[in-house]
Design an enzyme around this catalytic site. Structure first.
Site, PDB file in Angstrom:
ATOM      1  CB  CYS A  60      -1.828   2.197  -2.875  1.00 31.65           C
ATOM      2  SG  CYS A  60      -1.639   3.728  -2.449  1.00 31.65           S
ATOM      3  CB  CYS A 129      -4.640   6.429   4.139  1.00 34.82           C
ATOM      4  SG  CYS A 129      -5.416   5.103   2.860  1.00 34.82           S
TER       5      CYS A 129
HETATM    6 FE1  FES Z   1      -3.363   5.010  -1.486  1.00 34.58          FE
HETATM    7 FE2  FES Z   1      -4.453   5.376   0.261  1.00 34.58          FE
HETATM    8  S1  FES Z   1      -5.778   3.950  -1.343  1.00 34.58           S
HETATM    9  S2  FES Z   1      -3.365   5.931  -0.208  1.00 34.58           S
END
Ligand code: FES
Length: 148
Positions: A60, A129
């Site tokens: 992400c 995450c």
């Molecule tokens: Fe990227 Fe939490 S949204 S690690």
């Protein structure tokens, strides 16, 4: 009361209302524990001369860094930093607490599920995450093992 201080009072009230609305929204999505860890994370920062260190960027685009300090075979200190979202901060906080006081072998076995169990789960779009936290820990332990 002057017009200026009345305006400031109104502004403070508005900020409070906004904060409450944001917290209310967060409570619909995240557990109390996740919110608590995200707003008051433990073990944030760096360790001078860490025995193991790693910084990883997840798919992400968020990055996490973990530092480890050893005493014998026990990880006595663990700190993290991240530029990620609230759940990532919560995961970093939880993983550092899980790591401290464990042997290197025990710490290597910490999984995403262990973090999710402490947090009481995360919404599907944030399941990566804890993966970032665990991958960073594993990379830091790999570095640490090179020095053993
Ligand atoms: Fe990227 Fe939490 S949204 S690690």
């Amino acid at each position: 009361m002057s017009a200026k201080s009345r305006r400031l009072d109104k502004f403070d009230d508005l900020v409070k209302e906004l904060e409450e609305a944001i917290m209310e929204d967060a409570r619909q999505i995240f557990t109390e524990k996740t919110i608590e860890e995200a707003y008051n994370p433990k073990n944030v920062g760096e360790i001078d001369n860490p025995d193991g260190a790693a910084r990883i960027t997840g798919p992400c685009g968020d990055t996490m860094q973990i530092h480890l300090k050893l005493d014998g075979d026990v990880i006595v200190d663990c700190k993290f930093m991240t530029d990620g979202c609230g759940p990532t901060i919560a995961c970093g906080s939880v993983i550092t607490e899980l790591v401290k006081g464990r042997t290197v072998e025990e710490a290597s076995k910490i999984s995403e599920k262990d973090i999710l169990d402490v947090l009481g789960g995360l919404p599907e779009e944030h399941l990566h995450c804890p993966v970032l936290a665990v991958n960073t820990l594993k990379a830091a332990i790999k570095e640490l093992k090179k020095k053993l």
